[in-house]
Design an enzyme around this catalytic site. Structure first.
Site, mmCIF file in Angstrom:
data_model
loop_
_atom_site.group_PDB
_atom_site.id
_atom_site.type_symbol
_atom_site.label_atom_id
_atom_site.label_comp_id
_atom_site.label_asym_id
_atom_site.label_seq_id
_atom_site.Cartn_x
_atom_site.Cartn_y
_atom_site.Cartn_z
ATOM 1 N N LYS A 245 0.825 -1.217 0.000
ATOM 2 C CA LYS A 245 0.000 0.000 0.000
ATOM 3 C C LYS A 245 0.858 1.266 0.000
ATOM 4 C CE LYS A 245 -0.727 0.714 4.951
ATOM 5 N NZ LYS A 245 0.011 1.962 5.047
ATOM 6 N N THR A 246 2.005 1.235 0.708
ATOM 7 C CA THR A 246 2.883 2.413 0.734
ATOM 8 C C THR A 246 3.414 2.683 -0.669
ATOM 9 O OG1 THR A 246 3.509 1.875 3.004
ATOM 10 C CG2 THR A 246 4.886 3.457 1.854
ATOM 11 N N ASP B 134 -3.790 7.882 4.135
ATOM 12 C CA ASP B 134 -3.355 6.531 4.474
ATOM 13 C C ASP B 134 -4.128 6.022 5.694
ATOM 14 O OD1 ASP B 134 -1.865 4.226 4.422
ATOM 15 O OD2 ASP B 134 -0.127 5.073 5.440
ATOM 16 N N GLU B 135 -4.215 4.707 5.859
ATOM 17 C CA GLU B 135 -4.822 4.061 7.050
ATOM 18 C C GLU B 135 -6.206 4.643 7.356
ATOM 19 O OE1 GLU B 135 -3.368 1.526 8.074
ATOM 20 O OE2 GLU B 135 -1.201 1.749 8.240
ATOM 21 N N GLN C 181 -7.767 -4.602 9.238
ATOM 22 C CA GLN C 181 -6.677 -4.127 10.097
ATOM 23 C C GLN C 181 -7.118 -2.966 10.984
ATOM 24 O OE1 GLN C 181 -2.488 -4.419 8.454
ATOM 25 N NE2 GLN C 181 -3.626 -4.421 6.530
ATOM 26 N N ARG D 78 2.081 -10.544 10.261
ATOM 27 C CA ARG D 78 3.400 -9.940 10.472
ATOM 28 C C ARG D 78 4.497 -10.940 10.059
ATOM 29 N NH1 ARG D 78 1.934 -5.820 9.554
ATOM 30 N NH2 ARG D 78 -0.061 -6.824 9.276
#
Length: 604
Positions: free
Chosen positions: A34-35, A219-220, A250, A558
């Protein structure tokens, strides 16, 4: 921007990066890049579409994320000017420095941190002659913060109050805001609330900024609260080129005011919204992804992405059933040593801070260096040091260091403690460590310092309860304190990493909440038991239980190559032995994806 540059993207990423005008929602799964999508889209707007950097607003949640994005964009666009890339709070602060005069805010206003804010609330309580034992400053601060995030001012809040406590909280809110004005200060929540108020009140100011920012990227988005949602909605209202990146699965920060529904609200507020799913994962093996998908799929209140990877299937997930929490810790230490992996590639994740204690002690015994992320080593935590000071002074009345610490906790509290000690000299000698700790907490009213409804205070109370577990193991007070001293002693601890290089040589210990956004070659998720994870507080509420499941999904994703779970049949937890059932989350994973091990299969 060359075609080679775009070839680095998969089909869905390319679609998101090269999207034209209009509202866009990028649902980006864990490890789906996503980044990269956000930074490449920003660079695409500048280099391919010729958008001036000052016409782009890029907002994220942490300074670290903003810094990383700036660095990546700089590499992509070369020497060109960069767009504004920062946190919601940094943008709001900048806006209010320039335009705050419209609200009577001095452009040199102070920004109060949590400590400043708490001190001001205490002053408000004193001014109003309200007892801080009845209306605790931290509890009031939490209520005020929540109200501000919901864009509710002090006068409006007064209309919602029910009962005496809330009425007093409303009075404190009003007085607190009055004091902030006198001090020419804003707290962190004010930055967002006042920025929204400014844009709603002053159309000319709103026009200036919504005309300027042709593209707004956030973002987020699943972590936004009402104030942040309103801010981005207003700033993108002229050009409607809002690009929001988020993932329902998330969303784990509801206790901070994050509202998962904001992702759904986008579809309500933008009927022409384009949704692009990023489901190809670049982090984990297919086995880990399949297991994570099986866990999260049980949630029904939000869309679920189906993560997949081109990477190898990978080995099975390991599930270790321990007889006790101590055996669980021994297994983890043994596995870490046997793996031969670099310590910095390993993380141990747990649901509550208090769980770190048993693991820390075993890692110390095994000579494994570790670093606690976002936390303090168990015996260095303030509340633990306070409790130990009482017990140390009971053991040795000449311990002036402990006495000074107890003085700082309040003269009245100390007086009660000394009086009780004097009257029970003989009884004290016969009491077990656990009984003494319980008596001290009761006599001094030490636990009254904490509000169980406050997330930070609840963690401190859980830590104190975990100290009872140590006391249960060492009945004799001198043995108990000796054990603590040995664990604490610096030369028995593995080298505490002081540098980036030091951290590379250490295993990472952290809560599941703190792990979001990180990745490790190997991940241990411990305490997989009903009541521990999912946490007992969440088990009767569907929405809270779904958030616990999302937290499990975050923890699992993770891991890059190896994922270990562990649970104990009998655990010394909060000073008592518990027999919990195995976590339902493990029951969601197909048997062919896992390999069960027990004490009989342990290494060494």
């Amino acid at each position: 921007m060359s075609e080679t540059w775009l070839k680095e993207l998969n089909q869905a990423q390319k679609q998101a990066v090269t999207f034209g005008k209009g509202p866009l929602l990028i649902l980006a799964g864990a490890g789906s890049g996503k980044t990269r999508a956000l930074t490449y889209r920003t660079a695409y707007l500048i280099k391919k579409l010729g958008v001036e950097p000052e016409r782009i607003l890029l907002v994220t949640f942490t300074n670290k994320a903003a810094k990383e994005m700036k660095g990546r964009i700089k590499k992509l666009v070369g020497g060109k000017q960069l767009p504004f890339a920062g946190t919601f709070h940094s943008f709001a602060a900048k806006l209010l420095r320039i335009e705050g005069r419209y609200l009577g805010i001095d452009n040199n206003f102070l920004i109060f941190d949590e400590t400043d804010s708490l001190d001001t609330i205490k002053q408000a309580l004193t001014n109003l002659k309200i007892d801080s034992q009845t209306v605790k400053p931290k509890a009031v601060r939490a209520v005020i913060s929540q109200a501000k995030n919901e864009l509710i001012g002090p006068m409006e809040y007064s209309q919602y109050v029910r009962g005496e406590w809330q009425e007093k909280a409303a009075q404190v809110y009003r007085e607190y805001q009055r004091l902030l004005k006198v001090y020419q200060a804003l707290d962190f929540d004010d930055l967002l609330k006042e920025a929204v108020r400014l844009l709603k009140k002053e159309t000319a100011v709103l026009d200036k900024y919504r005309n300027r920012f042709e593209y707004v990227l956030v973002d987020e988005y699943q972590d936004t609260n009402k104030a942040q949602y309103e801010l981005t909605k207003m700033l993108s209202s002229r050009w409607r080129n809002l690009c929001a990146v988020g993932d329902f699965s998330q969303s784990i920060y509801s206790f901070r005011g994050a509202d998962l529904r904001n992702l759904n609200n986008l579809q309500r507020d933008y009927k022409d919204l384009t949704v692009i799913n990023l489901e190809q994962n670049y982090r984990s093996t297919q086995t880990i992804l399949e297991a994570a998908n099986q866990v999260i799929r049980k949630n029904t209140s939000h869309p679920i992405l189906n993560l997949w990877t081109k990477a190898k299937p990978g080995g099975k997930l390991k599930i270790f059933s321990a007889e006790s929490g101590k055996q669980e810790a021994e297994y983890i230490a043994a596995m870490i040593k046997a793996s031969g992996e670099k310590y910095n590639e390993i993380a141990i994740l747990y649901r509550t801070n208090a769980q770190s204690r048993v693991i820390e002690e075993e890692l110390i015994r095994s000579g494994i260096a570790y670093v606690l992320v976002g936390g303090v080593r168990f015996y260095s935590r303030k509340e633990i040091k306070d409790c130990l000071a009482y017990l140390r002074y009971l053991m040795n009345p000449k311990d002036t260091i402990s006495y000074q610490r107890l003085e700082n906790l309040g003269k009245k509290r100390l007086s009660k403690f000394l009086d009780w000690r004097e009257k029970n000299r003989e009884k004290v000698k016969k009491m077990s460590s656990k009984k003494l700790l319980g008596q001290v907490l009761k006599v001094t009213g030490y636990l009254d310092l904490f509000n169980p409804k406050d997330e930070q205070d609840l963690m401190r109370l859980e830590n104190i309860n975990e100290l009872k577990s140590v006391a249960e193991e060492f009945k004799d007070l001198s043995e108990f304190l000796e054990n603590v001293a040995l664990v604490e002693q610096t030369d028995l601890l593995p080298e505490k990493p002081k540098t980036d290089e030091g951290v590379k040589r250490a295993v990472t210990l952290m809560t599941l909440h703190a792990s979001k956004g990180l990745e490790f070659k190997s991940v241990f998720m411990i305490g997989m038991e009903e009541g521990l994870f999912p946490h007992a507080r969440s088990m009767l509420d569907k929405h809270e239980l779904e958030e616990e499941r999302r937290l499990c999904y975050v923890g699992m994703t993770r891991a890059k190559e190896n994922l270990y779970f562990s649970y104990a049949f009998r655990r010394l937890y909060f000073g008592s032995f518990m027999n919990n059932a195995v976590s339902r989350f493990l029951g969601d994973i197909d048997e062919e994806l896992v390999e069960m091990t027990s004490a009989h299969d342990m290494i060494g």
